[in-house]
Design a protein around this motif. Structure first.
Motif, PDB file in Angstrom:
ATOM      1  N   VAL A   9      -0.294 -30.172 -35.446  1.00  0.00           N
ATOM      2  CA  VAL A   9      -1.245 -29.103 -35.420  1.00  0.00           C
ATOM      3  C   VAL A   9      -1.889 -28.893 -36.854  1.00  0.00           C
ATOM      4  O   VAL A   9      -2.829 -28.702 -37.299  1.00  0.00           O
ATOM      5  N   SER A  28      -8.460 -24.110 -37.718  1.00  0.00           N
ATOM      6  CA  SER A  28      -7.657 -24.043 -36.684  1.00  0.00           C
ATOM      7  C   SER A  28      -8.374 -23.582 -35.303  1.00  0.00           C
ATOM      8  O   SER A  28      -7.755 -23.966 -34.288  1.00  0.00           O
ATOM      9  N   ARG A  29      -9.269 -23.156 -35.158  1.00  0.00           N
ATOM     10  CA  ARG A  29     -10.140 -22.752 -34.192  1.00  0.00           C
ATOM     11  C   ARG A  29     -10.699 -24.059 -33.421  1.00  0.00           C
ATOM     12  O   ARG A  29     -10.412 -24.320 -32.238  1.00  0.00           O
ATOM     13  N   LEU A  30     -11.205 -25.269 -34.319  1.00  0.00           N
ATOM     14  CA  LEU A  30     -11.238 -26.459 -33.671  1.00  0.00           C
ATOM     15  C   LEU A  30     -10.036 -27.093 -33.367  1.00  0.00           C
ATOM     16  O   LEU A  30     -10.078 -27.718 -32.151  1.00  0.00           O
ATOM     17  N   THR A  31      -9.157 -27.064 -33.868  1.00  0.00           N
ATOM     18  CA  THR A  31      -7.785 -27.606 -33.611  1.00  0.00           C
ATOM     19  C   THR A  31      -7.377 -27.109 -32.357  1.00  0.00           C
ATOM     20  O   THR A  31      -7.140 -27.887 -31.401  1.00  0.00           O
ATOM     21  N   TYR A  32      -7.070 -25.749 -32.028  1.00  0.00           N
ATOM     22  CA  TYR A  32      -6.889 -25.382 -30.883  1.00  0.00           C
ATOM     23  C   TYR A  32      -7.725 -25.389 -29.676  1.00  0.00           C
ATOM     24  O   TYR A  32      -7.499 -25.583 -28.597  1.00  0.00           O
ATOM     25  N   PHE A  33      -9.139 -25.658 -30.068  1.00  0.00           N
ATOM     26  CA  PHE A  33      -9.931 -25.919 -29.070  1.00  0.00           C
ATOM     27  C   PHE A  33      -9.716 -27.457 -28.569  1.00  0.00           C
ATOM     28  O   PHE A  33      -9.526 -27.559 -27.250  1.00  0.00           O
ATOM     29  N   LEU A  34      -9.401 -28.533 -29.252  1.00  0.00           N
ATOM     30  CA  LEU A  34      -9.215 -29.690 -28.974  1.00  0.00           C
ATOM     31  C   LEU A  34      -7.981 -29.688 -28.138  1.00  0.00           C
ATOM     32  O   LEU A  34      -7.604 -30.408 -27.248  1.00  0.00           O
ATOM     33  N   LEU A  35      -6.654 -28.824 -28.447  1.00  0.00           N
ATOM     34  CA  LEU A  35      -5.589 -28.896 -27.696  1.00  0.00           C
ATOM     35  C   LEU A  35      -5.734 -28.640 -26.419  1.00  0.00           C
ATOM     36  O   LEU A  35      -5.175 -29.161 -25.372  1.00  0.00           O
ATOM     37  N   ARG A  36      -6.886 -27.721 -26.056  1.00  0.00           N
ATOM     38  CA  ARG A  36      -7.142 -27.298 -24.543  1.00  0.00           C
ATOM     39  C   ARG A  36      -8.065 -28.092 -23.921  1.00  0.00           C
ATOM     40  O   ARG A  36      -8.165 -28.300 -22.686  1.00  0.00           O
ATOM     41  N   ALA A  37      -8.799 -28.837 -24.846  1.00  0.00           N
ATOM     42  CA  ALA A  37      -9.820 -29.595 -24.217  1.00  0.00           C
ATOM     43  C   ALA A  37      -9.301 -31.066 -23.660  1.00  0.00           C
ATOM     44  O   ALA A  37      -8.321 -31.346 -23.981  1.00  0.00           O
TER      45      ALA A  37
ATOM     46  N   LEU B  19     -18.058 -30.303 -30.596  1.00  0.00           N
ATOM     47  CA  LEU B  19     -16.858 -29.183 -30.978  1.00  0.00           C
ATOM     48  C   LEU B  19     -17.573 -27.815 -31.047  1.00  0.00           C
ATOM     49  O   LEU B  19     -18.967 -27.748 -31.076  1.00  0.00           O
ATOM     50  N   PRO B  20     -16.620 -26.882 -30.333  1.00  0.00           N
ATOM     51  CA  PRO B  20     -17.642 -25.229 -30.521  1.00  0.00           C
ATOM     52  C   PRO B  20     -18.007 -25.046 -31.770  1.00  0.00           C
ATOM     53  O   PRO B  20     -17.415 -25.359 -33.029  1.00  0.00           O
ATOM     54  N   LEU B  52      -2.303 -35.425 -32.248  1.00  0.00           N
ATOM     55  CA  LEU B  52      -2.364 -34.170 -31.511  1.00  0.00           C
ATOM     56  C   LEU B  52      -2.070 -34.184 -30.155  1.00  0.00           C
ATOM     57  O   LEU B  52      -1.285 -33.302 -29.710  1.00  0.00           O
ATOM     58  N   LYS B  53      -2.439 -35.163 -29.295  1.00  0.00           N
ATOM     59  CA  LYS B  53      -2.638 -35.111 -28.178  1.00  0.00           C
ATOM     60  C   LYS B  53      -1.172 -35.675 -27.610  1.00  0.00           C
ATOM     61  O   LYS B  53      -0.852 -35.624 -26.502  1.00  0.00           O
ATOM     62  N   THR B  56       2.292 -33.484 -29.205  1.00  0.00           N
ATOM     63  CA  THR B  56       2.470 -32.089 -28.847  1.00  0.00           C
ATOM     64  C   THR B  56       2.802 -31.885 -27.384  1.00  0.00           C
ATOM     65  O   THR B  56       2.241 -32.544 -26.321  1.00  0.00           O
ATOM     66  N   TYR B  58       4.006 -28.507 -24.458  1.00  0.00           N
ATOM     67  CA  TYR B  58       4.257 -27.256 -24.243  1.00  0.00           C
ATOM     68  C   TYR B  58       5.721 -26.946 -24.231  1.00  0.00           C
ATOM     69  O   TYR B  58       6.792 -27.494 -23.556  1.00  0.00           O
ATOM     70  N   ILE B  65       2.424 -24.360 -27.794  1.00  0.00           N
ATOM     71  CA  ILE B  65       2.462 -25.709 -28.093  1.00  0.00           C
ATOM     72  C   ILE B  65       3.292 -25.915 -29.227  1.00  0.00           C
ATOM     73  O   ILE B  65       3.730 -25.329 -30.050  1.00  0.00           O
ATOM     74  N   GLU B  67       6.390 -29.470 -30.771  1.00  0.00           N
ATOM     75  CA  GLU B  67       6.780 -31.023 -30.836  1.00  0.00           C
ATOM     76  C   GLU B  67       8.216 -31.131 -30.145  1.00  0.00           C
ATOM     77  O   GLU B  67       8.552 -32.253 -30.257  1.00  0.00           O
ATOM     78  N   PRO B  90      -2.248 -19.676 -28.230  1.00  0.00           N
ATOM     79  CA  PRO B  90      -1.313 -20.159 -29.326  1.00  0.00           C
ATOM     80  C   PRO B  90      -1.629 -19.580 -30.705  1.00  0.00           C
ATOM     81  O   PRO B  90      -0.862 -18.998 -31.431  1.00  0.00           O
ATOM     82  N   LEU B  91      -3.049 -19.149 -30.960  1.00  0.00           N
ATOM     83  CA  LEU B  91      -3.484 -18.750 -32.218  1.00  0.00           C
ATOM     84  C   LEU B  91      -2.989 -17.269 -32.184  1.00  0.00           C
ATOM     85  O   LEU B  91      -2.904 -16.907 -33.480  1.00  0.00           O
TER      86      LEU B  91
END
Lengths: 200, 200
Positions: A9, A28-37, B19-20, B52-53, B56, B58, B65, B67, B90-91
């Motif tokens: 991460v 970090s917002r983008l990264t955690y978004f991708l973790l959930r996406a 991405l958001p 990332l995917k 990682t 849970y 999240i 490893e 997680p954030l």
């Protein structure tokens, strides 16, 4: 903080942070978004990033980014090959193409002369432009560099370089931006608009 | 516009746009930046996205999240295993860890109850929390969900669910944010600050 963030991460946050305009918070917002996406999202982004560098080349004529050489614009026989717009960046080509009225070709310099940043004429694709003009029957060069100091310096340099070739050289008009408000226009722009006033 | 932009470039612009907070303009700015940047930059971003995917998982205890399972926080014997902070994301763990004073464990719900968005208690890791409390000797639960409607609803629901377990349940204090200005504080916050006033 280390305990809470796995290395993979952190690695992605760091990679995102190296992009322009992306700070650590956005990264970090983008990264955690991708973790959930869905997995597909990060996979397609990773694939697109890999393809970007392996599949793209510079067009040997106009120096724009392309997947085929010459690029679709340079190899389009329906376009006017006697007029070339000289721009700083590939995105400038996109901007001019968006208008939809320019049917000539382009030449991408990949930057502008900027002594402060150590960028001289040799770092740009100016030599390629001069050679291109010698090799083909171009009638007009529209210098469409940015309306700032670097862009002006680059325009002046190019004009000198191609002076002896006898090609008509023009420059994008300077003046008031459409939809602007005279009250808020900076004085340099206003001066240019005054100097370049047209008869009605 | 199509002629000016190669398909691989369009593909990356599209991927970034998903991405958001990244609009088409930012997406193309990032893409053209990467085109000019050293190959290593896009390569490391692509590698980080892939890892990332795949790397990682849970944590089976706190659902954060990680490893490794259990995660570094849950398997740290120096931390206080009798107190658990329940957070939405997680954030939020990262935010609390940043203070550096909380030495307990966490439980990540991965969201908050939000009927409007179709998110009910079963979509969150609440069942896992209840089971965890039954399985271990936890003395206190700090509910650290967000100070908004969804967070409040989630906090109330969790309180009901664990009421019979006899675990002390606390909630993060509500009141004026540090450094704030009374004049600009919204009335809900001011009401909470008034209700929760402390004796000096």
């Amino acid at each position: 903080m280390n305990q809470a963030v796995p290395p993979t991460v952190t690695k992605l946050i760091d990679a995102f942070s190296r992009l322009p305009g992306v700070g650590p918070k956005t990264a970090s917002r983008l990264t955690y978004f991708l973790l959930r996406a869905p997995d597909e999202l990060s996979a397609s982004l990773a694939a697109a990033l890999t393809d970007l560098k392996t599949k793209t080349i510079y067009c040997s004529l106009c120096m724009n980014i392309t997947e085929q050489d010459p690029c679709p614009i340079c190899s389009d026989s329906k376009r006017d090959h006697s007029i070339i717009a000289v721009v700083e960046e590939p995105l400038d080509v996109v901007a001019i193409e968006r208008i939809g009225t320019f049917k000539g070709l382009y030449h991408v310099l990949h930057g502008a002369i900027s002594p402060v940043d150590g960028i001289g004429p040799d770092d740009l694709r100016i030599r390629e432009l001069v050679q291109r003009l010698k090799d083909s029957d171009v009638l007009e060069i529209i210098i469409a560099t940015n309306p700032n100091m670097q862009g002006e310096a680059t325009a002046m340099f190019i004009k000198q370089q191609i002076a002896k070739l006898g090609v008509k050289t023009t420059r994008l008009a300077r003046g008031l931006p459409s939809g602007g408000d005279l009250e808020y226009v900076d004085s340099v722009t206003l001066l240019r608009a005054l100097e370049g006033r047209d008869e009605m």
